[in-house]
Design an enzyme around this catalytic site. Structure first.
Site, short mmCIF file in Angstrom:
data_model
loop_
_atom_site.label_atom_id
_atom_site.label_comp_id
_atom_site.label_asym_id
_atom_site.label_seq_id
_atom_site.Cartn_x
_atom_site.Cartn_y
_atom_site.Cartn_z
N ASP A 91 3.34 15.49 -23.95
CA ASP A 91 3.88 15.80 -25.28
C ASP A 91 3.01 15.26 -26.42
O ASP A 91 2.74 15.95 -27.40
CB ASP A 91 5.31 15.26 -25.38
CG ASP A 91 6.14 15.69 -24.17
OD1 ASP A 91 6.57 16.83 -24.15
OD2 ASP A 91 6.30 14.87 -23.25
N ASP A 111 5.23 18.11 -31.39
CA ASP A 111 5.51 18.99 -30.27
C ASP A 111 7.00 18.90 -30.00
O ASP A 111 7.53 17.81 -29.77
CB ASP A 111 4.71 18.57 -29.03
CG ASP A 111 4.93 19.50 -27.86
OD1 ASP A 111 4.89 20.73 -28.07
OD2 ASP A 111 5.16 19.03 -26.73
N GLU A 118 0.86 -1.18 0.00
CA GLU A 118 0.00 0.00 0.00
C GLU A 118 0.90 1.24 0.00
O GLU A 118 2.05 1.21 0.46
CB GLU A 118 -0.98 0.05 1.17
CG GLU A 118 -1.97 -1.12 1.20
CD GLU A 118 -2.77 -1.30 -0.10
OE1 GLU A 118 -2.90 -0.34 -0.88
OE2 GLU A 118 -3.25 -2.42 -0.36
#
Length: 473
Positions: free
Chosen positions: A437, A299, A182
């Protein structure tokens, strides 16, 4: 056969059956057969110091963590094992959110049912290897320390702890292994990690990311490091959950937790930019007819990745498909262009405003010009809407509108695209400009759909003019 002989034979068979069951129950480690994602998680320990098994609920994440811990404590590695090995005894720590959760999770998988001490030894640590154990005071059936016999002949030691004890309780002596079952608070995580600095030991985490894009999750998903590895395991990766049962399980979760609980995607809640189910966007690859128009969009990036997509637009149905995706960091335009040119020298390319800037690598040339010099058909101006605006919010709303109406589809094998899609979110109302991106490239492409072209456009003019009736060739 005389009744007495028959009775003896039945007793012998019953005794043999009981002994076989006992041996199987007290050496479960030998029967551990991981699913492919669990196996990949284990193997990553050979090259990565920190590992995260980011998994859906009930797919076997704690079992994977407990099985690996048992192997290192005992030195008993199966033939299929590809991860790191310890040829000597180890000192380890493991824990969860509270003493009760540590007992019912990690301890139960390692030792067996907490409430039945006679069953201790039916977990992943073989019963024959358990030398000793000490109880934790104040918590019923909880164990504090487990001493385990290593194949070298000496003993390993495992200390069981909990996060609610605070960071200081994790300030043990130097250890070789730390397992967080956890998600831990950041200070507890770094304290545990620090305990392995001197040994170069291993730290692994197994959890469902219900706390969202926490600092611990960000460390694995957004901060690149050769020391860290993230393995995502979904409900589809767990063969023990039948296909019919999966649908019922998925439907049982609240909508805002569903992606986290069935796919291990960080629960971003209202901060998620595209609150759309992945299955509503993903599609199997389709053949792209020649009458569909297409374009490429990119990009720019260096330390954060350069990214590019190819969009195909079925204008009759007004559905846009993301058919290809490319992402790579720290490479020059020459390298990127070489990867993109096979997509088609006719493909028109759209690019953002920063394509006007110059780079050192380009010796004074604007980025867009550098890609054009490498043979890509770069559009003559940067990406913008028809009115000349470049609003990011308008672009995101256009993407979301298409997703929600089934008019933006992405080929499901484009893993990098979906990785960004899952993590794209806002913080304090602002778009987080990290790992976005391919999302940005897709946005630029949708802004410029009006310039998409068919593959055959212009090809007829590549051949020589031929007018035989006029004697011209």
């Amino acid at each position: 056969m005389p009744p007495s002989a028959l009775s003896w034979l039945l007793r012998e068979r019953l005794a043999l059956s009981s002994e076989l069951k006992r041996r199987l129950d007290t050496n479960r480690l030998a029967r551990y057969r991981p699913y492919p994602k669990q196996r990949a998680f284990h193997a990553a320990g050979r090259d990565h110091r920190e590992r995260l098994l980011r998994a859906a609920n009930q797919v076997g994440k704690t079992l994977a963590g407990a099985s690996e811990m048992a192997m290192h404590l005992t030195g008993q590695y199966p033939d299929w094992w590809e991860g790191r090995r310890f040829e000597r005894p180890v000192v380890a720590m493991a824990g969860s959110e509270s003493a009760e959760l540590t007992r019912d999770g990690a301890q139960r998988l390692l030792l067996g049912p907490p409430a039945d001490e006679e069953e201790w030894g039916t977990g992943t640590i073989p019963a024959a290897a358990i030398v000793d154990r000490t109880r934790r005071s104040g918590v019923t059936d909880a164990v504090d320390t487990i001493v385990v016999r290593h194949t070298s002949g000496d003993n390993s030691m495992l200390l069981l702890k909990s996060y609610d004890q605070g960071r200081k309780k994790w300030q043990a002596n130097t250890v070789d292994l730390v397992w967080f079952d956890e998600e831990p608070p950041e200070d507890v995580y770094f304290e545990g990690l620090t305990r392995t600095n001197a040994t170069g030991g291993l730290v692994w985490l197994t959890f469902t990311p219900l706390l969202g894009m926490s600092s611990v999750v960000r460390r694995f998903l957004l901060e690149d490091s050769p020391d860290r590895h993230d393995t995502a395991m979904t409900i589809e990766d767990a063969a023990h959950i039948p296909a019919k049962e999966r649908a019922r399980v998925i439907a049982s979760y609240p909508a805002h937790e569903r992606e986290a609980r069935v796919k291990g995607v960080p629960a971003l809640g209202s901060g998620r930019i595209f609150p759309v189910a992945e299955d509503d966007v993903a599609c199997d690859p389709v053949e792209l007819p020649d009458h569909w128009v297409r374009l490429g969009a990119m990009d720019f990036g260096w330390d954060h990745p350069f990214a590019a997509v190819e969009l195909a637009w079925d204008r009759d149905a007004d559905v846009v498909y993301v058919a290809k995706a490319y992402r790579r960091r720290e490479a020059t335009p020459v390298i990127h262009a070489a990867a993109l040119k096979p997509w088609g020298d006719w493909l028109p390319w759209m690019w953002p405003r920063d394509g006007h800037r110059e780079t050192l690598e380009g010796a004074g040339k604007a980025l867009a010009e550098q890609f054009s010099a490498q043979g890509l058909a770069m559009h003559h101006e940067h990406a913008q809407f028809a009115d000349g605006s470049v609003s990011v919010e308008a672009g995101l709303m256009a993407m979301l509108d298409r997703m929600q109406t089934g008019r933006l589809k992405v080929f499901r094998h484009l893993a990098d695209w979906f990785e960004e899609f899952r993590l794209y979110h806002r913080k304090d109302g602002l778009v987080v400009k990290e790992a976005d991106d391919l999302m940005a490239a897709t946005r630029y492409g949708l802004m410029m759909l009006r310039y998409a072209k068919t593959p055959g456009r212009g090809r007829n003019f590549d051949r020589a003019i031929d007018y035989p009736n006029l004697g011209i060739a």
